[in-house]
Design a protein around this motif. Structure first.
Motif, mmCIF file in Angstrom:
data_model
loop_
_atom_site.group_PDB
_atom_site.id
_atom_site.type_symbol
_atom_site.label_atom_id
_atom_site.label_comp_id
_atom_site.label_asym_id
_atom_site.label_seq_id
_atom_site.Cartn_x
_atom_site.Cartn_y
_atom_site.Cartn_z
ATOM 1 N N LEU A 249 50.905 22.907 35.514
ATOM 2 C CA LEU A 249 49.746 23.227 35.608
ATOM 3 C C LEU A 249 48.908 23.693 36.122
ATOM 4 O O LEU A 249 47.664 24.431 37.239
ATOM 5 C CB LEU A 249 49.441 23.265 34.188
ATOM 6 N N LEU A 252 49.869 25.666 39.506
ATOM 7 C CA LEU A 252 49.558 26.830 39.021
ATOM 8 C C LEU A 252 48.406 27.515 39.414
ATOM 9 O O LEU A 252 47.910 28.494 39.201
ATOM 10 C CB LEU A 252 50.185 27.822 37.947
ATOM 11 N N VAL A 253 47.132 26.573 38.468
ATOM 12 C CA VAL A 253 46.090 27.693 38.096
ATOM 13 C C VAL A 253 44.825 26.735 39.487
ATOM 14 O O VAL A 253 44.036 28.152 39.470
ATOM 15 C CB VAL A 253 45.814 26.837 36.896
ATOM 16 N N CYS A 258 52.134 29.950 44.343
ATOM 17 C CA CYS A 258 52.888 30.584 43.675
ATOM 18 C C CYS A 258 53.899 31.755 44.287
ATOM 19 O O CYS A 258 53.355 32.540 45.313
ATOM 20 C CB CYS A 258 52.600 31.420 41.594
ATOM 21 N N THR A 267 48.399 37.013 38.700
ATOM 22 C CA THR A 267 48.480 35.915 37.758
ATOM 23 C C THR A 267 49.490 34.699 38.647
ATOM 24 O O THR A 267 50.603 35.331 38.153
ATOM 25 C CB THR A 267 48.329 36.385 36.540
ATOM 26 N N PRO A 270 52.487 33.545 34.881
ATOM 27 C CA PRO A 270 51.768 33.244 33.613
ATOM 28 C C PRO A 270 52.750 33.280 32.289
ATOM 29 O O PRO A 270 51.939 31.670 31.355
ATOM 30 C CB PRO A 270 51.193 34.724 33.075
ATOM 31 N N GLN A 273 52.571 29.276 33.076
ATOM 32 C CA GLN A 273 51.637 28.820 32.399
ATOM 33 C C GLN A 273 51.218 28.401 30.436
ATOM 34 O O GLN A 273 51.450 27.746 30.066
ATOM 35 C CB GLN A 273 50.091 29.534 32.409
ATOM 36 N N VAL A 306 41.387 21.957 34.432
ATOM 37 C CA VAL A 306 43.081 23.102 33.931
ATOM 38 C C VAL A 306 42.379 24.170 33.555
ATOM 39 O O VAL A 306 41.841 25.183 33.426
ATOM 40 C CB VAL A 306 43.876 22.508 34.142
ATOM 41 N N ILE A 310 40.412 28.272 33.493
ATOM 42 C CA ILE A 310 40.865 28.875 32.646
ATOM 43 C C ILE A 310 39.800 29.813 31.521
ATOM 44 O O ILE A 310 40.182 31.019 30.940
ATOM 45 C CB ILE A 310 42.263 28.488 31.911
ATOM 46 N N VAL A 329 47.747 33.795 28.674
ATOM 47 C CA VAL A 329 47.524 32.953 28.665
ATOM 48 C C VAL A 329 45.627 31.630 28.246
ATOM 49 O O VAL A 329 46.144 30.427 27.858
ATOM 50 C CB VAL A 329 46.797 32.032 30.361
#
Length: 980
Positions: A249, A252-253, A258, A267, A270, A273, A306, A310, A329
């Protein structure tokens, strides 16, 4: 490809052009007959597996596709399986594709033919395609993919148990391509859902950790689907994988690591996630356990970062696709915050609330819907009430949205955010909106308004008014459970003027001729129970109550009329002027086609003739309080409509402060009522019970101005047992507490008796002014002797009983007439602290003490028994055996016989008892009185004890010439049997 599918396309076109179901059925039957004919093989055409060797590849595929299409349309296909298996065994992709597709649809896992194809499936599953010379990787994985898809779609426990190990091997082997690994993970997930015990978490967790380190995001996404499915079944076994999920996570965030093909509108993956966040929601205590475990501190800090990112970087986008992905997400991140509860960081909860407050005000209905839904979940956390109340106006606006799903979520959120401070405003707003609400949401609104009004009503009169508003606005949607709850609450809260207020309010509500039937029902019930509380008010007499209710008779259904009939009976019982009004109604309803109304009317009409006025009064008095269940019918109804996981259900089952206060008040009132009733019953029993250990003696004069300590309530049960034992035994303890012990020894000869009473000091200080006052009796001649000062009646008199010494009282008695009560004795003393004690006792001198046994022959006993028939001579009562007593058998009856002979001093009359479950006895009650001839007056007594082993009960019958003797013997026999 078009030439190969021409036959199939023509068949499909024929079916689509069919003008009726019958025409389609006819075409399908024709095609099935043709296919069956083509598949039928004989002689050399028949292969070992049962297929037709003469069919070429094109024909076999065409006919199998037709069977698949016919099956998809819903028609039964029960042949062609051999041709399907032949296609699966083929080495050509086009044939294998058709074979596996048909295998997934036409065959089940428990089909006997599956055993013949298992080896082929296993071979396709475990044998990759030809490899590349550069990196030794398979260049084609079609056979493995087809096999995995087929296994996932074929049900059958035997197939799953046979092939699941090969699926796991394919998933974990390094030679499998990413495509195969994805399909293997999803296939294993399907198998695990069918057979949950297929995979052991303790053994598989290491393999899952290896899969979570794969660099291919597609494999990670499928692996997370598998992990979430496994962890849902056993969360604790996969808790060690949390750091892996947090690491992915974070990549990715935080780092946006990616591949381009997995970027969805900028994004990063997703879907992955969302799966990671849903997996983390299974562990609500992750933050607290992470703080205790130093090794997880870094993962927890990364996870908080994280989630925070978000929340802060997600906003409404112009692109619908990007907005949908980002918000999917975001809402899972908020759900994670909700799962953490109060253990999560406060700034995250505040940030989520601000963000959701912005989302519930946007125009996009999907975002507003999700915002309302998620805010309802967030509102369940402690400390969020004040933040949510800031958005109350916005939520009320959403209640008027054109989309009914948005209105439902707004209603849920209002329900959850309601508390004691804003309950009246929210309920009033909902009631006002109920007038404009459409029918699709009215029932739900009525149910939730009723629950809120009950939950947060600081004044139950407001609750009653609110329910009446609901009935007047939307009576058709007010279920029986709602007005039943009103009746229950009003009945269970007699404190204050709630019952009178409700009766008066409902009488006014039912006055108009046009009144909803639900209002008539609740008014009828409440006025029948509590109408007498307002009968003295102007315009609310019993006759007026009947007139107002009866005007709705013609328009009421059978259920309402049944309630009205019961109400009329109660009104007629309370008010004399209502009886001539009610009688014609009962007379007409005796012939009603509705059985319930007919039965009620007939029984109420005949009640006064069949029973005494006192019995009718008892039958028609107000109902007792209802049982207060843990879950009300309204909460149960809400649970049925919305499910266990609903935020509204979670809110409803939590008692509010107002509910807890009302419950405490009700419990206190109930305890007080029970204590008063118990005290009154104990006092009444002490006065009336002829063999009670407590007398009705009153304090002596001069002590009324000082508080007196009486017999503690917890001592009374032991006293009752001790007194009952002394009635049939020569000596024992009559009373004992921490200060005093009273012992009795008594013996009797004929009409005379000698009773010795001992008063022992058990305290650590002397007892001062100790006195024992024995009341004189009309039926007893009593001579009293005792320790000096013991018999003084003045307050200043009495003797001093030193520590560990006794005062003694000797009574010589002679009975002169039958009696049914024991003599009273008051024991009074004072402690060194000046505390006065007075114990009203009874001496164990009962009628059976003066009995002499008589032995009669069976014939003589029965002759005397019949001669003593009559209401004044016989006493009879049924007593149940004690709950802890053994079953009634011959040994038990021997104990009963000993009680009759040794305790009651009756002679056993053998041979007159028809069964072993009956004991009979005879005795003579001796007195010292003389008749005209100078002879002593005696009373003959007979007793029978009959046992019912099945019912566990005894019937005691006594017959004597004197009613008091019959009653006295019966009472002593009853208490002795209870102690047997």
């Amino acid at each position: 490809m078009s030439s190969q599918a021409r036959g199939l396309q023509n068949f499909i076109s024929d079916l689509r052009n069919a003008k009726s179901k019958e025409e389609e059925q006819k075409r399908v039957d024709k095609e099935l007959a043709n296919i069956r004919k083509k598949f039928t093989a004989t002689g050399k055409q028949l292969a070992e597996d049962g297929s037709n060797n003469s069919l070429n590849s094109y024909s076999r595929k065409k006919y199998v596709w037709k069977l698949v299409y016919i099956h998809v349309l819903g028609y039964d296909v029960d042949f062609g399986h051999a041709e399907v298996l032949a296609l699966v065994r083929s080495t050509k992709y086009s044939e294998k594709h058709v074979g596996y597709t048909a295998l997934s649809l036409l065959l089940r896992g428990d089909d006997p033919m599956m055993n013949s194809i298992l080896n082929t499936i296993r071979k396709d599953l475990t044998t990759p395609g030809p490899t590349s010379s550069k990196n030794n990787a398979p260049t084609t994985d079609t056979a493995q993919s087809l096999a995995l898809c087929s296994i996932a779609n074929i049900t059958g426990l035997e197939l799953i148990q046979t092939l699941h190990s090969e699926v796991q091997h394919t998933l974990m082997t390094k030679s499998s391509t990413p495509c195969v690994k994805k399909k293997a993970a999803l296939c294993l997930l399907r198998l695990v859902r069918t057979s949950p015990k297929l995979v052991s978490g303790k053994e598989f967790v290491a393999q899952m950790a290896q899969l979570l380190q794969d660099k291919h995001l597609g494999v990670l996404t499928s692996s997370m689907s598998l992990l979430y499915g496994l962890a849902t079944q056993n969360p604790s076994e996969y808790q060690s994988l949390i750091p892996y999920a947090v690491h992915i996570l974070g990549l990715l965030v935080l780092k946006k690591a990616c591949a381009r093909e997995y970027l969805y509108y900028r994004t990063p993956s997703p879907w992955l996630q969302i799966k990671l966040l849903k997996f983390l929601q299974l562990y609500p205590q992750i933050l607290s356990t992470g703080q205790e475990n130093d090794g997880q501190d870094q993962s927890i800090a990364q996870l908080v970062s994280v989630v925070s990112k978000i929340l802060t970087e997600t906003d409404v986008s112009d692109s619908i696709n990007k907005s949908n992905a980002d918000h999917a997400v975001l809402f899972e991140a908020v759900n994670l915050i909700v799962t953490w509860g109060s253990s999560g960081p406060a700034q995250l909860r505040e940030g989520a609330m601000k963000l959701l407050g912005k989302f519930i005000s946007v125009r996009e209905p999907n975002i507003r819907y999700l915002g309302l839904l998620t805010m309802a979940k967030l509102a369940q956390l402690e400390g969020t009430a004040d933040s949510i109340k800031k958005h109350q106006a916005t939520v009320l606006v959403s209640l008027k949205d054109a989309d009914i799903s948005v209105r439902r979520r707004a209603l849920d959120l209002l329900f959850v955010m309601c508390d004691t401070d804003n309950a009246e405003r929210i309920v009033d707003e909902l009631v006002a909106h109920l007038v404009l609400a459409d029918a699709a949401i009215r029932e739900e609104m009525v149910l939730k308004i009723a629950i809120l009004a009950e939950k947060y009503a600081t004044d139950l009169r407001w609750y009653v008014d609110t329910i009446l508003k609901l009935i007047s606005i939307s009576g058709d949607h007010v279920s029986d459970a709602i007005w039943h709850r009103v009746v229950q609450i009003v009945t269970n809260h007699p404190q204050g003027d709630l019952q009178a207020y409700t009766a008066a309010t409902l009488l006014v509500a039912a006055s108009p001729r046009r009144c909803h039937e639900t209002a008539v029902r609740v008014a009828a019930y409440v006025l029948g129970e509590f109408g007498f509380l307002v009968a003295e008010r102007p315009g609310m007499s019993g006759e007026e109550q009947f007139r107002i209710l009866h005007q709705h008779w013609a328009t009421s259904d059978a259920t309402t009329r049944a309630i009205l009939v019961s109400t009329y009976a109660k009104l007629a019982n309370l008010y004399e002027e209502c009886r001539p009004l009610v009688a014609p109604v009962f007379a007409r309803c005796k012939n009603s086609v509705d059985v319930e109304i007919q039965q009620r009317s007939a029984e109420y009409a005949a009640m006064r003739e069949a029973f005494s006025p006192e019995a009718v009064e008892d039958l028609l008095r107000e109902m007792p309080p209802f049982e207060d269940k843990k879950q009300s019918a309204l909460e149960q109804r809400l649970r049925e409509k919305e499910g266990e996981d609903s935020a509204a259900v979670a809110k409803a089952i939590r008692p509010s402060a107002a509910q807890r206060q009302r419950q405490q008040q009700s419990q206190a009132a109930a305890r007080a009522a029970e204590e008063v009733a118990a005290q009154q019953a104990a006092e009444q029993n002490a006065r009336n019970d002829p063999i009670s250990p407590i007398s009705d003696g009153s304090p002596g004069a001069g002590q009324l101005d000082r508080p007196t300590v009486g017999i503690p309530r917890d001592v009374i049960p032991a006293m009752r047992k001790a007194f009952s034992n002394l009635c049939t035994s020569p000596s024992g303890v009559l009373f004992e507490n921490s200060l005093l012990q009273v012992g009795v020894k008594h013996e009797y000869v004929g009409a005379q008796g000698r009773i010795s009473v001992f008063f022992g000091n058990l305290s650590k200080a002397p007892l001062l002014h100790f006195r024992a006052i024995v009341d004189d009796q009309d039926h007893l001649k009593i001579q009293k002797q005792g320790t000096q000062g013991l018999l003084d009646e003045s307050d200043d008199g009495g003797c001093t009983v030193a520590v560990r010494t006794q005062a003694k009282l000797l009574l010589l008695v002679e009975v002169t007439a039958p009696f049914d009560d024991a003599p009273a004795m008051r024991v009074m003393f004072e402690t060194e602290e000046g505390e006065l004690h007075e114990y009203p006792l009874r001496l164990p001198i009962v009628a059976t003490c003066f009995m002499e046994p008589v032995t009669l022959e069976p014939g003589a006993f029965m002759q005397r028994w019949r001669s003593l028939e009559g209401q004044d001579r016989e006493c009879q009562e049924v007593v149940k055996a004690p709950p802890n007593a053994p079953a009634i058998d011959e040994e038990y009856m021997k104990r009963i016989a000993n009680i009759i002979t040794d305790g009651l001093k009756f002679g056993r009359c053998q041979g007159c008892d028809p069964t072993p479950w009956t004991v009979s006895g005879a005795a003579t009650f001796r007195t010292g009185s003389k008749d005209a001839n100078g002879n002593n007056i005696n009373v003959g007594c007979l007793v029978r004890v009959e046992a019912n082993p099945q019912a566990g009960a005894f019937r005691v019958t006594t017959r004597t010439l004197h009613p008091l003797c019959s009653k006295a013997v019966k009472n002593v026999a009853l208490v002795s049997i209870k102690l047997a």
